[in-house]
Design an enzyme around this catalytic site. Sequence first.
Site, PDB file in Angstrom:
ATOM      1  N   LYS A  61       9.358  -4.233  -3.700  1.00  0.00           N
ATOM      2  CA  LYS A  61       9.413  -5.614  -4.213  1.00  0.00           C
ATOM      3  C   LYS A  61      10.729  -6.313  -3.889  1.00  0.00           C
ATOM      4  O   LYS A  61      11.471  -6.729  -4.792  1.00  0.00           O
ATOM      5  CB  LYS A  61       9.178  -5.640  -5.727  1.00  0.00           C
ATOM      6  CG  LYS A  61       7.838  -5.075  -6.188  1.00  0.00           C
ATOM      7  CD  LYS A  61       7.668  -5.284  -7.695  1.00  0.00           C
ATOM      8  CE  LYS A  61       6.361  -4.768  -8.245  1.00  0.00           C
ATOM      9  NZ  LYS A  61       6.294  -3.308  -8.394  1.00  0.00           N
ATOM     10  N   ASP A  64      15.729 -11.205  -2.171  1.00  0.00           N
ATOM     11  CA  ASP A  64      17.154 -11.440  -1.916  1.00  0.00           C
ATOM     12  C   ASP A  64      17.242 -12.582  -0.910  1.00  0.00           C
ATOM     13  O   ASP A  64      16.217 -13.205  -0.588  1.00  0.00           O
ATOM     14  CB  ASP A  64      17.803 -10.142  -1.382  1.00  0.00           C
ATOM     15  CG  ASP A  64      19.292 -10.054  -1.713  1.00  0.00           C
ATOM     16  OD1 ASP A  64      19.996 -11.085  -1.597  1.00  0.00           O
ATOM     17  OD2 ASP A  64      19.749  -8.969  -2.088  1.00  0.00           O
ATOM     18  N   THR A 119       1.669  -8.073 -13.300  1.00  0.00           N
ATOM     19  CA  THR A 119       0.534  -8.012 -14.240  1.00  0.00           C
ATOM     20  C   THR A 119       1.002  -7.748 -15.669  1.00  0.00           C
ATOM     21  O   THR A 119       0.235  -7.882 -16.617  1.00  0.00           O
ATOM     22  CB  THR A 119      -0.476  -6.923 -13.811  1.00  0.00           C
ATOM     23  OG1 THR A 119       0.257  -5.739 -13.499  1.00  0.00           O
ATOM     24  CG2 THR A 119      -1.274  -7.350 -12.613  1.00  0.00           C
TER      25      THR A 119
HETATM   26  O1  C5P Z   1       0.408   3.225 -14.451  1.00  0.00           O
HETATM   27  P1  C5P Z   1      -0.170   1.917 -13.968  1.00  0.00           P
HETATM   28  O2  C5P Z   1      -1.612   2.050 -13.500  1.00  0.00           O
HETATM   29  O3  C5P Z   1       0.035   0.769 -14.926  1.00  0.00           O
HETATM   30  O4  C5P Z   1       0.677   1.611 -12.644  1.00  0.00           O
HETATM   31  C1  C5P Z   1       0.596   0.393 -11.953  1.00  0.00           C
HETATM   32  C2  C5P Z   1       1.565   0.405 -10.812  1.00  0.00           C
HETATM   33  O5  C5P Z   1       1.488  -0.842 -10.131  1.00  0.00           O
HETATM   34  C3  C5P Z   1       3.027   0.599 -11.222  1.00  0.00           C
HETATM   35  O6  C5P Z   1       3.647   1.374 -10.201  1.00  0.00           O
HETATM   36  C4  C5P Z   1       3.583  -0.811 -11.242  1.00  0.00           C
HETATM   37  O7  C5P Z   1       4.952  -0.847 -10.930  1.00  0.00           O
HETATM   38  C5  C5P Z   1       2.767  -1.470 -10.121  1.00  0.00           C
HETATM   39  N1  C5P Z   1       2.628  -2.932 -10.182  1.00  0.00           N
HETATM   40  C6  C5P Z   1       2.096  -3.587 -11.272  1.00  0.00           C
HETATM   41  N2  C5P Z   1       1.964  -4.944 -11.266  1.00  0.00           N
HETATM   42  C7  C5P Z   1       2.340  -5.654 -10.195  1.00  0.00           C
HETATM   43  C8  C5P Z   1       2.879  -5.007  -9.083  1.00  0.00           C
HETATM   44  C9  C5P Z   1       2.987  -3.625  -9.112  1.00  0.00           C
HETATM   45  O8  C5P Z   1       1.710  -2.944 -12.240  1.00  0.00           O
HETATM   46  N3  C5P Z   1       2.148  -6.968 -10.181  1.00  0.00           N
END
Ligand code: C5P
Length: 232
Positions: A61, A64, A119
Amino acid sequence: MGKDVIIACDFAGAQETFAFLDRFAGEKPFVKIGMELFYAEGPEIVRQIKARGHKIFLDLKLHDIPNTVKKSMAVLSSLNVDICNLHAAGTGAMMRAALEGLTRSDGTRPLLIAVTQLTSTDQEAMEQDLWIREPIDQVVMHYAENAKNAGLDGVVCSPLEAEKVHARCGAGFLTVTPGIRFADSAAGDQKRITTPAMAKELGSDYIVVGRPITGAPDPVAAYRRCVAEFVD
Ligand code: C5P
């Protein structure tokens, strides 16, 4: 690349990660390496997982100034990952610079997708903390369009936004969607969630699943359940 389940390997170190991947025997799931693991182990963990035959979404992500992102993306591109990402909030100039940095001398490059709103962020947090007053779905759409206009391949978004993103940015614009939970598992810190089956119905291209697989008593079975609901 088609519809697939990406496992978020949010582990503290290499040992834990390899112990987890070893459980899959012959299967080679698409994996996501995030900040925790990358910062702990460095680029070597990417090379090792790649050498085992997995596709990798390197979820760092970036956000910068354009020049820094361009040079950093060139380094990530040399690791031969399959998907990289950045924050669309970094502006169109930053996204275009990222694409330049990512493109290798032979013209190939990993896919590049943008984070719109995390999210875990809801309308209230967006208004109170970020001072963005518009409705969250409009903000997500605006960021997605910015990413599309900059030449990116898709966005990370909630499955609940996948349909609208495709309608606005085209069916070929990838929607990579975390915030996935089985109907019978805990939401944790995720706020806008769906099941793998719902994500499929809503047109997600890839689902990113972490704790429902990594925290399951039988992670391989949980992964297969995701594949059965989302891909098959
Ligand atoms: O454990 P979980 O299913 O919540 O993991 C979701 C993964 O997706 C995590 O690694 C989180 O950092 C990533 N993520 C997210 N929402 C975003 C972008 C990435 O949950 N918008």
